[in-house]
Design an enzyme around this catalytic site. Structure first.
Site, PDB file in Angstrom:
ATOM      1  N   HIS A 167       0.966  -9.229   4.326  1.00 31.28           N
ATOM      2  CA  HIS A 167      -0.329  -8.387   4.211  1.00 31.28           C
ATOM      3  C   HIS A 167      -0.903  -8.328   3.164  1.00 31.28           C
ATOM      4  CE1 HIS A 167      -2.098  -4.718   6.609  1.00 31.28           C
ATOM      5  NE2 HIS A 167      -2.708  -4.884   5.252  1.00 31.28           N
TER       6      HIS A 167
ATOM      7  N   GLN B 159       0.671  -1.266  -0.160  1.00 31.50           N
ATOM      8  CA  GLN B 159      -0.011  -0.139   0.147  1.00 31.50           C
ATOM      9  C   GLN B 159       0.892   1.200   0.029  1.00 31.50           C
ATOM     10  OE1 GLN B 159      -2.742  -1.812   3.201  1.00 31.50           O
ATOM     11  NE2 GLN B 159      -3.983  -0.353   2.152  1.00 31.50           N
TER      12      GLN B 159
ATOM     13  N   ASN C 290      -1.766 -10.831   8.328  1.00 33.27           N
ATOM     14  CA  ASN C 290      -2.841  -9.771   8.599  1.00 33.27           C
ATOM     15  C   ASN C 290      -4.248 -10.237   8.147  1.00 33.27           C
ATOM     16  OD1 ASN C 290      -3.422  -6.842   9.102  1.00 33.27           O
ATOM     17  ND2 ASN C 290      -4.225  -6.895   7.102  1.00 33.27           N
ATOM     18  N   GLU C 291      -5.096 -10.098   9.021  1.00 33.16           N
ATOM     19  CA  GLU C 291      -6.487 -10.398   8.849  1.00 33.16           C
ATOM     20  C   GLU C 291      -6.704 -11.714   8.344  1.00 33.16           C
ATOM     21  OE1 GLU C 291      -8.195  -6.881   6.894  1.00 33.16           O
ATOM     22  OE2 GLU C 291      -8.007  -5.883   8.912  1.00 33.16           O
TER      23      GLU C 291
HETATM   24  C1  BGC Z   1      -6.284  -3.812   5.820  1.00 26.25           C
HETATM   25  C2  BGC Z   1      -5.687  -2.531   5.465  1.00 26.25           C
HETATM   26  C3  BGC Z   1      -6.844  -1.552   4.886  1.00 26.25           C
HETATM   27  C4  BGC Z   1      -7.517  -1.246   5.920  1.00 26.25           C
HETATM   28  C5  BGC Z   1      -8.731  -0.188   5.597  1.00 26.25           C
HETATM   29  C6  BGC Z   1      -7.865  -3.398   6.728  1.00 26.25           C
HETATM   30  O1  BGC Z   1      -8.576  -4.455   6.346  1.00 26.25           O
HETATM   31  O2  BGC Z   1      -5.613  -4.590   6.854  1.00 26.25           O
HETATM   32  O3  BGC Z   1      -4.772  -3.081   4.452  1.00 26.25           O
HETATM   33  O4  BGC Z   1      -6.209  -0.556   4.103  1.00 26.25           O
HETATM   34  O5  BGC Z   1      -8.462  -2.097   6.455  1.00 26.25           O
HETATM   35  O6  BGC Z   1      -9.799  -0.731   4.742  1.00 26.25           O
END
Ligand code: BGC
Length: 412
Positions: free
Chosen positions: A113, A19, A157-158
């Site tokens: 990520h 990003q 991540n997530e």
């Molecule tokens: C993610 C980010 C994303 C943010 C805002 C999260 O789900 O980890 O990469 O930019 O939310 O939408």
């Protein structure tokens, strides 16, 4: 109410390599951004050139008084071909960690990520169980190279976002032409097309959780001797899932599938990374649209900063582990609303601390306006604005406010 945060509380902002870095050309996302029928609004391009500008960027964050920075290491750079590791790329991330430490910021490092190397997708990506071992091997290399400088690792991540995407906002698919073209460009078939974000099946979930467990074992094995143990956890996208009367069963079912299964998989981790942006309401039939007239953010979700309190409590109840707010924030053009969002969110974090929850840190998403995946550069989550034509950074008033909180270690 006592407005103090605990001594040693981690205060940071978060970013993700793809990003912000720019020109992540060996990644699956780069390919997906460039097929003719792409579902991406913008290509990531130079992003905000954090790959080269990280020294100034880290200095800027340190100047605001933060004591930590959460960034991610890009697998597509570190392992450009299967089994071939780039020492130059690993050195780059080591320099980033060193720069953080030189400025008094403790590095919290995410190993994955969303983006993956192209070659991984050609092998079946996140729906191929062999990915778990490959991710473990990569995690071992990263830890060997920079683990001695890191405060904590977020492996993935997530972990639950592919499942959320499949069951909520991409339930209808992303269109045949896009999938066909992207699969072809990534040397796979539409049936086996599984970049992380598209691995929303039960198999994908199992591969992702196995990858986390293999990485955790590899990271732990890499630290020995006199080194203190490196805390390892994953992060979870946790919206505050609420039920209107009669919607409890539908909400509970979704919450089990989208959050609880993943929280259960954190057993034996050192912490849980909680990431929250808003709430979702459920009725008898499932998810409800936001009520008429409520304030929406640029992402079309409700302005609901209270979500962080509810989700921290839920993560605590289900895991009992130490918690870290690894992302929280708002996409808005109105910086006053960003400030209001953080103010309420931090009141909620304080209330959790006062109730005895072990919350170790708070990372605002995001340090900078950046590439918001399929939505491109329109949503602005940053505490710091970036003019991408000049790459000039400008600190927003919300950042100045948060800076006072961070420096006082109390809500002002
Ligand atoms: C993610 C980010 C994303 C943010 C805002 C999260 O789900 O980890 O990469 O930019 O939310 O939408």
């Amino acid at each position: 109410m006592n407005n103090e945060f605990p001594q040693g509380f981690l205060w940071g902002t978060a970013t993700a390599a793809h990003q912000v870095e720019g020109n992540n050309t060996n990644s699956d996302f780069w390919v997906m951004e460039h097929v003719p029928d792409t579902v991406f609004t913008d290509p990531s391009g130079d992003a905000i050139d954090h790959y080269h500008r990280y020294p100034e960027d880290i200095a800027l964050l340190a100047g605001l008084g933060f004591n930590s920075y959460r960034f991610s290491v890009e697998w597509a750079r570190v392992e450009p071909e299967d089994g071939r590791f780039s020492t130059a790329a690993l050195d780059h991330y080591r320099r980033m960690a060193e720069t953080c430490l030189a400025h008094g910021l403790k590095p919290v490092v995410t190993y994955h990520h969303f983006t993956s190397p192209r070659w991984l997708i050609s092998q079946g990506g996140w729906q191929n169980m062999e990915t778990a071992a490959k991710f473990g091997r990569y995690a071992q290399k990263v830890t060997q190279h920079l683990g001695d400088l890191i405060e904590a690792v977020c492996t993935i991540n997530e972990v639950n976002i592919p499942r959320m995407a499949a069951m909520l906002w991409m339930a209808g698919g992303t269109g045949e032409p896009f999938t066909r073209q992207a699969a072809q460009a990534l040397h796979t078939t539409p049936q086996q097309f599984a970049p992380f974000m598209f691995a929303g099946t039960a198999v994908g979930r199992d591969v992702i959780l196995a990858a986390h467990h293999q990485a955790r074992a590899a990271i732990k094995a890499e630290r020995h001797g006199s080194q203190p143990p490196l805390p390892v956890g994953l992060t979870i996208a946790m919206s505050d899932m609420q039920a209107v009367p009669g919607g409890e069963a539908a909400r509970d079912q979704m919450r089990w599938e989208l959050q609880d299964v993943f929280l259960e998989a954190t057993r034996d981790d050192d912490f849980v990374g909680v990431q929250t942006y808003s709430r979702e309401r459920y009725g008898q039939e499932g998810p409800l649209d936001p009520e008429e007239g409520v304030e929406l953010t640029q992402m079309n979700y409700e302005f609901w900063p209270e979500a962080i309190g509810a989700t921290l409590r839920r993560a605590h109840a289900l895991t009992g582990l130490p918690l870290m707010v690894t992302e929280n924030g708002i996409g808005t053009t109105d910086d006053g609303r960003r400030l209001a969002y953080y103010q309420t969110a931090l009141q909620n974090v304080l209330a959790c601390l006062q109730d005895g929850l072990d919350v170790r840190g708070y990372f605002a998403w995001s340090a900078f306006d950046n590439f918001e995946w399929m939505l491109g550069y329109r949503p602005t989550f940053g505490l710091i604005a970036v003019d991408r034509s000049t790459q000039q950074r400008a600190i927003k008033p919300s950042a100045r406010w948060l800076s006072q909180v961070v420096q006082a270690n109390r809500l002002v």
